[in-house]
Scaffold this motif. Structure first.
Motif, short mmCIF file in Angstrom:
data_model
loop_
_atom_site.label_atom_id
_atom_site.label_comp_id
_atom_site.label_asym_id
_atom_site.label_seq_id
_atom_site.Cartn_x
_atom_site.Cartn_y
_atom_site.Cartn_z
N MET A 54 -6.68 -1.57 5.62
CA MET A 54 -6.91 -3.36 4.81
C MET A 54 -4.99 -2.99 3.85
O MET A 54 -5.33 -2.23 3.01
N ASP A 56 -4.43 -5.70 1.40
CA ASP A 56 -4.79 -5.67 0.45
C ASP A 56 -6.13 -5.65 -0.60
O ASP A 56 -7.44 -5.84 0.05
N ALA A 59 -8.92 -8.05 -1.08
CA ALA A 59 -9.27 -8.76 0.62
C ALA A 59 -9.80 -7.51 1.62
O ALA A 59 -8.40 -7.19 2.14
N GLU A 69 -2.20 -0.44 -0.60
CA GLU A 69 -0.80 -1.39 -0.69
C GLU A 69 0.19 -0.06 -1.88
O GLU A 69 1.22 -1.11 -1.84
N HIS A 97 -6.08 -7.37 8.37
CA HIS A 97 -6.06 -8.78 7.00
C HIS A 97 -7.26 -9.08 7.14
O HIS A 97 -7.58 -9.83 8.18
N ILE A 140 1.98 -11.41 2.22
CA ILE A 140 0.41 -10.72 3.47
C ILE A 140 1.44 -9.97 4.47
O ILE A 140 0.97 -9.49 5.01
N ARG A 143 3.13 -6.59 3.05
CA ARG A 143 1.91 -6.21 2.56
C ARG A 143 1.73 -5.49 4.23
O ARG A 143 1.58 -3.89 4.24
#
Length: 403
Positions: A54, A56, A59, A69, A97, A140, A143
């Motif tokens: 993922m 984030d 999330a 991240e 995500h 996003i 990211r």
């Protein structure tokens, strides 16, 4: 198999992504991931694709997902990459995500292109999301690119965008989930903007020679959802923008075609669930194609490649119970264990893809802990243990986030 970016895969068997949930409570990689991907690399697979990583920490899709991240876990990621690339194996990180497809209460809130709830019988498990703002969408996108760049720095061989199975990229593409009327929705072209922006940002951060693939639905199998024609148009757009490989899948948690719920006689004859759609894609683009789901024999896999419909064969559940299956297939031997439907006898549970995910996740955990998988484990037993373990892991995740 040589990809258009120049990367070479030693054979055409691919370990398709399965969610391992083998990270820590605070979503960092662990030695269990090293053991698991080392076992697959030693088992003869040509390409290893990780379960969803993922972008984030706010999330996550499940407790114990890995989140990237920044470079805080770079050393652990390097160890994971070294294990998964043993024996000239390629290792791609699947980047994701969840959007609204995250169990209720796991995150402080869930977000999606639009505030569309799940169907009534699933509303108890998934909260109605908040619609993303345009600046949040742009964040996003960045990211996704940053996570790809960190994967490259850690020694992964490539990355895969998770654009299937009802997660955020899939939500943007689907008119069922995306009711926006701005530049991110309203027409098929605008709905596919998000995935094209993600691809462009990844390419900007990793360069031209680093493989970027995507897992994409052939369709959502939901009324008013992402259709085959829209999927074909999306693949054409991705090919025009330099995608290196497309893995074809289908369905969402609400309509789980990826688990084999949808089976026609023609599908059974050709083994794989999505080969008919692959034929349609092949008629439009030359980008390397991969199909996962339904393959049972080496002959069926070879026939799919010989037909020209696909270039790569994806294996998933079979490798959760038989990690060295590729070695056997390449020697012309049959699998030791057959993939079977996993049921509990509880209709409400068996209708959802979550049961299949939970059972196979337990097998992955056993391999990651250095133990053998249990191909005959009861679905009901696995479900009961999974409820306890998932509940405890969810509690720990909530407690950590509250602090």
């Amino acid at each position: 198999m040589t990809l258009q970016c120049g990367a070479v895969l030693k054979n055409r068997l691919v370990k398709s992504a399965m969610s391992e949930t083998l990270g820590t409570t605070d979503n960092r990689p662990t030695v269990r991931l090293e053991r698991l991907y080392g076992a697959w690399a030693d088992g003869g697979i040509g390409l290893n694709v990780t379960g969803n990583v993922m972008v984030d920490r706010r999330a996550i899709g499940e407790p114990n997902n890995v989140v990237i991240e920044d470079e805080a876990d770079l050393d652990a990621l390097k160890r994971w990459a070294r294990a998964g690339t043993r024996n000239d194996t390629a290792l791609w990180m699947q980047i994701n995500h969840p959007g609204k497809q995250s169990p209720k209460g796991l995150n402080r809130e869930t977000v999606s292109p639009s505030a569309i709830p799940f169907r009534k019988d699933m509303a108890a498990f998934f909260a109605t999301p908040r619609a993303l703002s345009a600046p949040e969408i742009e964040d996003i996108v960045r990211r996704f690119g940053r996570t790809a760049a960190i994967a490259q720095k850690a020694g992964f061989s490539g990355v895969q965008i998770h654009g299937a199975h009802g997660y955020l990229v899939s939500q943007f593409l689907s008119p069922h989930h995306n009711h926006r009327e701005d530049d991110w929705g309203g027409t098929p072209e605008k709905r596919r903007r998000f995935v094209l922006e993600v691809l462009a940002e990844m390419r900007r951060q990793v360069g031209a020679d680093f493989p970027i693939g995507i897992k994409l639905n052939s369709a959502d199998f939901q009324r008013g959802g992402f259709t085959e024609e829209e999927s074909l148009a999306t693949i054409e757009a991705l090919a025009a923008h330099g995608i290196d490989m497309v893995e074809i899948s289908g369905g969402t948690y609400e309509a789980p075609a990826m688990t084999g719920v949808v089976k026609k006689a023609s599908t059974l004859a050709r083994e794989a669930y999505f080969l008919e759609f692959a034929d349609k894609v092949r008629a439009r683009v030359s980008v390397p194609l991969m199909v996962t789901g339904g393959f049972r024999t080496a002959a069926g896999m070879a026939a799919a490649i010989d037909s020209g419909a696909v270039d790569l064969v994806g294996l998933a559940r079979a490798l959760a119970i038989e990690p060295d299956l590729p070695q056997r297939l390449l020697r012309g031997e049959a699998p030791r264990h057959a993939v079977r439907p996993i049921t509990t006898g509880i209709k409400a549970v068996d209708r959802m893809a979550l049961m299949e995910v939970a059972w196979y996740t337990r097998q992955l955990r056993r391999i990651g802990e250095g133990r053998r998988p249990r191909p005959q484990e009861s679905g009901l037993r696995s479900f009961a243990i999974g409820i306890v373990e998932n509940g405890w892991n969810t509690f720990k995740t909530r407690r950590l986030r509250a602090s």
